[in-house]
Design an enzyme around this catalytic site. Structure first.
Site, PDB file in Angstrom:
ATOM      1  N   THR A   1      25.550  31.659  46.667  1.00 22.30           N
ATOM      2  CA  THR A   1      24.723  31.554  45.473  1.00 22.30           C
ATOM      3  C   THR A   1      23.229  31.655  45.778  1.00 22.30           C
ATOM      4  OG1 THR A   1      26.411  30.144  44.517  1.00 22.30           O
ATOM      5  CG2 THR A   1      24.256  30.078  43.473  1.00 22.30           C
TER       6      THR A   1
ATOM      7  N   SER B   1      29.476  47.203  47.018  1.00 20.25           N
ATOM      8  CA  SER B   1      30.011  47.729  48.284  1.00 20.25           C
ATOM      9  C   SER B   1      29.013  47.560  49.421  1.00 20.25           C
ATOM     10  CB  SER B   1      30.439  49.193  48.125  1.00 20.25           C
ATOM     11  OG  SER B   1      29.457  49.906  47.421  1.00 20.25           O
TER      12      SER B   1
ATOM     13  N   ARG C   1      40.751  28.490  44.832  1.00 20.39           N
ATOM     14  CA  ARG C   1      40.650  27.954  43.471  1.00 20.39           C
ATOM     15  C   ARG C   1      41.671  26.865  43.170  1.00 20.39           C
ATOM     16  NH1 ARG C   1      38.501  33.489  40.770  1.00 20.39           N
ATOM     17  NH2 ARG C   1      36.329  32.861  40.890  1.00 20.39           N
TER      18      ARG C   1
ATOM     19  N   GLU D   1      32.870  27.065  42.627  1.00 21.05           N
ATOM     20  CA  GLU D   1      33.836  28.129  42.912  1.00 21.05           C
ATOM     21  C   GLU D   1      34.345  28.808  41.644  1.00 21.05           C
ATOM     22  OE1 GLU D   1      36.441  28.068  46.189  1.00 21.05           O
ATOM     23  OE2 GLU D   1      35.569  26.203  46.911  1.00 21.05           O
ATOM     24  N   GLY D   2      33.391  29.174  40.807  1.00 19.29           N
ATOM     25  CA  GLY D   2      33.735  29.850  39.560  1.00 19.29           C
ATOM     26  C   GLY D   2      33.810  28.860  38.423  1.00 19.29           C
ATOM     27  N   THR D   3      32.860  28.942  37.491  1.00 25.29           N
ATOM     28  CA  THR D   3      32.888  28.036  36.338  1.00 25.29           C
ATOM     29  C   THR D   3      34.140  28.313  35.498  1.00 25.29           C
ATOM     30  OG1 THR D   3      31.718  29.633  34.973  1.00 25.29           O
ATOM     31  CG2 THR D   3      30.362  28.010  36.140  1.00 25.29           C
TER      32      THR D   3
END
Lengths: 420, 365
Positions: free
Chosen positions: A141, A205, A274, A397-399
């Site tokens: 982040t 990439s 997750r 780790e991803g909202t």
């Protein structure tokens, strides 16, 4: 195969053992390390390192290590991820902040495992089995790049003369960044995995992960964040100014290709972790729900399971809903990790388990505080802390929103361009 | 060990049930609901798939053992096609399964071979009562033992196929405990309402009020004979069935809404490409999946005689009923105005979805 819900014996035994760790080592110190943010519970760190080494699980709670151990066992169905999820749930039930500083490679090692060559794995992962507790962290982040990781601006440029990468940028929200990078006497030499672009015109990439060893010149911990919860876990801001990293420390191919493998490596890490993040949140919610039930019982409030809804009191309905939410979320975690253990693609189930857990652990802890009234709000009990601790589940780790997007794309068969 | 994969036999049954649901039940659902009539052939075809037959041991004319997990899997598939049709196909189980679970040897011998050995025939059960605070464990219909016979009084509601039923298991309160009683047709004091029940949903399923006025039954007509039976087990089996049907109906609504959202254009894109819709769908499938696992676990606990299977069934049923409400409501919402029109099935799914919170006892695994 057949549908079964029997908790395997090795997992039950492990849970019993960790429950005692949680009760004796984590809970009694929980409040202290919530209030003294950024101090390190060395007793726990050293105990866990020794204990894990003793059972041959050096390397901590990284899924990769557990899986490697288990895949050699051909007789029984693999349960490595299931065991890991159960471990994490129980440790988080003790104290999720402590769990997060359990020594080991964490997300940093997971990235090496997912995107590194065999040589890199051997070189970077061996240290977690050494005498001192050792950490690794993931630096993804940035201030301007949260869930949208393709917006990462940290740059890595190859210095052809010295065959070194020169990295510049600033990373935030690095879980365990301090213990992974700062050299502590009681800790082994750790590393951070820094995501940077080797070609900003190439978008995703061009994204690569670099292993940056602790003590590397030009890298500094700018500050440690003060947080709503999980305060025993350090969250660092790390700056990299002309930081030089050996050529071989890049994970994956050093040149830009047309595909987005580098980025996919990072995403693969998230597929695997997750459900484990979900498991940690569920541990916190279970602690809150058990506490609530205990207090209600002490106060003579009985939950009359089996009654029709319209005959239940409001508190009974709430508790029953919490039971349903907690169990169903845990079953989703179990299914996702069972799929991982059986090598079934589980991107959808992983994200669904995180969506569900993120929702219910915040709801359960919020509701438990509400039902407990002044007792819920007081720092005399840990309930208010669990409320603060649980909230991170729906964020890191991803909202919940990003995971909804992932779930929606999967079920609708849409690409990122079709469903933005 | 944990495992989330049906075995081969179960998979075959799921496939067969799934085909029947999609090819037979669903195409007939709209007209059946509107005309309040399920074609006999349709029910017969579902019966031929043999869920009950496969759950009844050979000694009683079947060819297998009862498994709540298998039952739950099959019910979900059928309910995905059409809830009323699914319940009609399984109505004989309402009578046969409690006998299988709790009946005396004589009761099993008398009823099971003729039920599972023949064509679909209307054997049924009466649990629900027409009170707002209806509670299966505190029934107002009473049974009293007098001179070696049981005397039943009270009124039952929503009894499927009661008018044509050969026999009905009537649940009644006996000294504070719910017990089942086998009431043959034409028993003195037994009155079946002339009019069918008119409900918000399930209009294709013929249901009746059943009145019992001093219905006298020989002692051997008590389910389980003199010793009676454990109602908790039967209720839990009903709850698991209801919960798996709720999962099936919710899935039907979800799939229909998802398909619609992928085809419907608005503002130059498909509405599924809008996060407002896509997120609703993501939440729907997440809820469905989590409750399906609750149902499976409760069913597995029943099959394995776990101590907490009754609570697991209660939680699964409560959670699945809430989930079905949430999902079927959103199914209508995603279709917008079209969802409100009876040409699309989502409004029927919503009406059917609302029922799960109160309609325990219309199916059993």
């Amino acid at each position: 195969m057949s549908i079964e819900f029997e908790n395997p014996k090795p997992i039950v035994q492990m849970q019993t053992m960790l429950q005692s760790v949680a009760e004796n080592m984590m809970r009694p110190a929980s409040r202290e390390f919530d209030e003294c943010e950024h101090s390190i519970p060395w007793d726990y760190v050293e105990f866990m390192h020794t204990a894990m080494k003793a059972v041959g699980g050096g390397g901590g709670l990284a899924p990769v290590d557990d899986r490697t151990n288990v895949s050699t066992d051909v007789k029984r169905p693999p349960i490595g991820y299931q065991k890991l999820a159960a471990q994490i749930e129980m440790l988080a039930w003790g104290d999720v902040g402590f769990y997060l500083i359990t020594p080991g490679g964490g997300l940093g090692a997971a990235a090496v495992q997912a995107a590194g060559s065999p040589e890199q794995k051997a070189k970077f992962l061996a240290r977690f089995n050494e005498d001192k507790p050792t950490y690794a962290a993931m630096c993804m982040t940035e201030a301007g790049a949260g869930s949208d990781t393709s917006a990462i601006r940290t740059r890595a440029v190859l210095d052809e003369s010295t065959k070194e990468w020169i990295i510049n940028g600033e990373k935030i929200f690095v879980t365990g960044g301090d213990k992974s990078f700062t050299e502590y006497e009681k800790l082994g030499k750790g590393f951070i995995v820094v995501w940077a672009s080797i070609d900003p015109t190439a978008g995703r990439s061009g994204m690569r992960a670099f292993v940056v060893e602790s003590g590397t010149k030009g890298v500094s911990i700018v500050k440690l964040e003060h947080k709503l919860g999980i305060r025993a876990s350090d969250t660092a801001v790390i700056s990299l100014v002309d930081a030089r990293v050996p050529y071989d420390n890049v994970l994956g191919s050093p040149t830009v290709e047309t595909n987005t493998k580098g980025f996919k490596g990072a995403m693969a890490t998230f597929d695997a972790t997750r459900p484990l993040v979900a498991a940690s949140g569920i541990g916190v919610a279970r602690a809150a729900l058990e506490f609530l039930k205990e207090k209600l019982k002490e106060n003579g409030v009985e939950i009359r399971y089996g009654l029709p809804r319209n005959k239940l009191t409001s508190v009974e309905r709430d508790v029953i809903d919490m039971d349903i939410q907690l169990r169903s979320a845990w079953l989703m975690v179990l299914k996702a990790v069972w799929m991982a253990d059986n090598k079934k693609p589980n991107a959808l189930e992983s994200s669904m388990s995180k969506v569900r857990a993120g929702d219910i652990v915040t709801r359960i802890t919020q509701k438990a505080v509400e039902i407990m009234g002044p007792l819920g709000y007081s720092r005399e009990f840990l309930l208010e802390k669990w409320f603060r601790d649980a909230k991170i589940t729906d964020i890191y780790e991803g909202t919940g929103q990003i995971n909804r997007l992932v779930v929606a794309r999967q079920i609708l068969g849409y690409t990122g361009a079709e469903l933005r | 060990m944990y495992s989330f994969e049906p075995n081969e036999e179960q998979q075959m049954l799921i496939d067969a049930m799934g085909k029947y649901a999609v090819n037979d039940l669903r195409p007939a659902a709209h007209d059946a609901e509107e005309s309040r009539e399920l074609p006999k052939k349709l029910i017969g075809k579902g019966w031929e798939l043999g869920l009950l037959q496969a759950s009844t041991p050979e000694a009683y004319g079947g060819f297998g053992d009862r498994s709540a997990v298998t039952g739950a899997l099959a019910i979900e598939e059928m309910a995905f096609g059409d809830l009323a049709g699914a319940l009609a196909v399984m109505t004989p189980s309402l009578f046969a399964t409690p006998i299988l679970l709790a009946g005396t040897e004589a009761q099993k011998q008398e009823y099971l071979p003729k039920i599972v050995g023949g064509n679909w025939s209307p054997y049924t059960a009466a649990l629900i009562e027409f009170n707002f605070d209806f509670d299966p464990n505190a029934l107002k219909t009473s049974a009293k033992l007098s001179d070696g016979t049981y005397v039943l009084n009270g009124e039952k509601a929503f009894v499927p196929f009661a008018k044509d039923a050969e026999a009905i298991i009537v649940y009644a309160d006996l000294d504070g405990v719910t017990q089942g009683f086998i009431v043959p047709k034409n028993s003195a004091g037994l009155t079946i309402s002339a009019e069918r029940e008119k409900l918000m949903g399930l209009n294709a399923l013929p249901m009746y009020r059943v009145k019992l006025e001093d219905v006298r039954l020989p002692a051997e007509n008590r389910l389980g004979g003199e010793a009676g039976h454990d109602f908790e087990l039967i209720l839990a089996s009903m709850r698991v069935a209801s919960a798996s049907a709720a999962v099936g109906v919710a899935k039907a609504s979800f799939e229909y809404a998802k398909q619609y959202a992928k085809e419907r254009d608005a503002f130059g894109v498909k509405i599924a490409q809008k996060q407002a819709i896509a997120f609703m769908l993501a939440e729907m499938i997440t809820e469905i999946e989590s409750m399906r696992l609750m149902v499976w676990e409760a069913a597995w606990k029943l099959d394995n005689g776990k101590d907490d299977s009754a609570i697991a069934a209660y939680l699964a049923n409560t959670g699945a009923a809430d989930m079905a409400m949430m999902v079927t409501d959103r199914g209508v919402q995603i279709l917008g105005g079209h969802g409100y029109i009876r040409e699309h099935p989502v409004e029927m799914f919503l009406r059917n979805g609302r029922g799960f919170a109160m309609l325990v006892g219309l199916a059993i695994v």
